[in-house]
Scaffold this active site. Structure first.
Site, PDB file in Angstrom:
ATOM      1  CB  SER A 121      44.483  27.253  32.642  1.00  0.00           C
ATOM      2  OG  SER A 121      43.313  26.684  32.114  1.00  0.00           O
ATOM      3  CG  ASP A 160      43.755  19.987  35.949  1.00  0.00           C
ATOM      4  OD1 ASP A 160      42.545  20.165  35.700  1.00  0.00           O
ATOM      5  OD2 ASP A 160      44.677  20.622  35.404  1.00  0.00           O
ATOM      6  CG  HIS A 205      43.064  23.851  36.443  1.00  0.00           C
ATOM      7  ND1 HIS A 205      43.520  23.173  35.335  1.00  0.00           N
ATOM      8  CD2 HIS A 205      42.775  25.113  36.002  1.00  0.00           C
ATOM      9  CE1 HIS A 205      43.494  23.963  34.279  1.00  0.00           C
ATOM     10  NE2 HIS A 205      43.058  25.142  34.663  1.00  0.00           N
TER      11      HIS A 205
END
Length: 506
Positions: free
Chosen positions: A191, A444, A469
């Site tokens: 991320s 994602d 994700h």
């Protein structure tokens, strides 16, 4: 050396914040917080499963936890301010003195000792006999001064300062463990830390030899329209339990909600969706529809990562209900049970109060800090003004930019300029570097801002069908889909190749 029996009080203290029931407001902030908690618990379980507890080893040497004094401002040495940044070191697998160093980069939440005890990077460290180190991001977790969240102090929170922290940490670890150029560093992050991982390799190529950047949104975007485009695609994707019928039901449900709001018939909505307080126009209306949309956005982004994040379950509730509206009520109740709430806080004033709160929390997601970074660097505002969005158009760019102004006194024009600068500074989704693996899942929504095609022979993109994700970053499980296992194999092979080439380099 500590016995396992002696360690249990420590572990229970670690788990207490994650096992307590949630209270108060919930929306994407609360969903992220819950996911963070459950991911930490999964790391905990994975680590002790690896130890073979209770049948296996009965001793355990915990990682070293320490605090490194860092400058508040790396770029102005006339500023003598400092803070203490938390780190962990795990020497369990390290082959002294020449083994590699695997760096796990923290991000917009607290870290724990399990940052060097569980995960894909830990499994790779076992294979390559690497020293494991992790650094918590400045201003998150315990890596923050008591006054760090005030408007005056928070200005030293940025990705550029974070990269300088990593360089300083590299020097500290190198000196502490007498490392040389023969100790090859590889960094890992997912991320926002995935972006930091790529940027650390790009900006400090003499310090880190290679990087793995998972679900890394390296392109800053003010109006992140594509987020909800991917959400819509995923809700209709039969591979993960979605369908066109599900997406249509979601659209219909939000149209009904919008009509009720437009006609001022909010009493029914307050009752049907368990609002903690009456909805006041217009700000609470935006908060309300955002909270409902966050259920679906969270289910897609974290699909299958936890029992509460499952597109198939969400779509099942929407489709089997008597109507689209009843389906939305059912999904709302399902998520209230998942989070552990008796009512939903839809007050915009409560959101402002939460984001203005300067009290520190040593665990969980740093919401004030992260929103500040969106206002000063990244944008990433997930809007619904485009016709492709299945939710309410009340979720607008202006409604989110207003938070920058009201909470941090940052005008919208400044946010836009900051986003442009971030892309100029880092190269957006066309970075010019080498030896970086960009890993993304097609479910994602954040993959829309990442690198999806090979940029060169050593800037590699791995795109995983059916995963969400940061799916590759967790510990491997027997239930992992074939596409994820294949991606992990590709990552492992490339890491092995790069470590081999580093040993051969003059």
């Amino acid at each position: 050396m500590s016995t396992m029996t002696g360690m249990w009080p420590h572990i229970l203290l670690f788990l207490l914040p994650f096992l307590s029931e949630a209270h108060g407001a919930w929306n994407q902030r609360q969903i992220r917080q819950k996911i963070h908690q459950l991911q930490e618990i999964h790391k905990f379980k994975s680590f002790y499963s690896r130890l073979g507890i209770p049948a296996g080893r009965n001793t355990y040497v915990p990682p070293i936890e320490g605090f490194l004094t860092q400058p508040l401002d790396h770029f102005n040495r006339r500023n003598n301010g400092t803070y203490k940044q938390r780190y962990w070191v795990n020497e369990e697998f390290w082959q002294r003195p020449g083994g590699p160093v695997f760096l796990f980069i923290g991000g917009e939440s607290s870290e724990s000792e399990f940052s060097v005890l569980a995960g894909e990077h830990v499994e790779l460290a076992q294979t390559h006999r690497a020293l494991l180190v992790a650094l918590e991001h400045r201003y998150y977790g315990a890596s923050i001064n008591p006054d760090g969240l005030t408007l005056e102090a928070i200005r030293f929170l940025s990705s550029q300062q974070a990269l300088a922290d990593l360089a300083s940490f590299h020097l500290f670890i190198s000196q502490t463990y007498n490392l040389t150029q023969n100790n090859t560093w590889i960094c890992f992050g997912g991320s926002y830390p995935g972006s930091l991982s790529a940027w650390f390799r790009m900006k400090f190529p003499h310090l880190v030899y290679a990087a793995v950047a998972s679900s890394a949104p390296v392109r800053a975007e003010l109006d992140f329209i594509d987020y909800n485009k991917v959400v819509a695609q995923s809700l209709s994707d039969p591979v993960i339990g979605g369908s066109t019928k599900c997406l249509d039901k979601v659209r219909d449900a939000f149209r009904i909600v919008d009509r009720l709001l437009q006609t001022g018939n909010v009493t029914q909505l307050e009752k049907d969706f368990f609002s903690c307080a009456p909805l006041r126009a217009p700000d609470d209306y935006i908060e309300f529809v955002s909270n409902l949309a966050d259920i679906f956005m969270g289910a897609v982004q974290y699909n299958k990562e936890t029992a509460g994040s499952d597109v198939q379950k969400v779509c099942g509730s929407m489709i089997t209900a008597d109507s689209a509206y009843e389906g939305l009520k059912s999904v709302n109740m399902m998520y209230m049970n998942f989070i552990g709430l008796k009512c939903v806080e839809n007050s915009h004033e409560k959101t402002l109060s939460d984001l203005r709160n300067t009290e520190l929390s040593p665990v969980g997601v740093g919401e004030r800090q992260w929103y500040y970074q969106t206002c000063t660097e990244f944008g990433y505002y997930q809007t619904c003004e485009d016709s492709s969005c299945p939710f309410s158009p009340l979720i607008s760019l202006n409604s989110q930019l207003d938070l920058c102004s009201q909470v941090f006194q940052i005008p919208a024009m400044s946010v836009s300029q900051s986003v442009q600068f971030t892309n100029e500074f880092y190269g957006a989704d066309h970075p010019k570097s080498s030896r970086i693996i960009f890993v993304n899942g097609d479910v994602d929504p954040w993959h829309a801002l990442s690198v999806l095609k090979n940029q060169s022979h050593s800037e590699i993109a791995i795109f995983i069908n059916g995963t969400a994700h940061c799916a590759n970053m967790g510990p491997s499980r027997p239930t992992d889909p074939a596409s994820l296992r294949k991606a992990r194999e590709e990552i492992a092979i490339k890491i092995g190749d790069w470590l081999h080439s580093a040993r051969l380099a003059p």
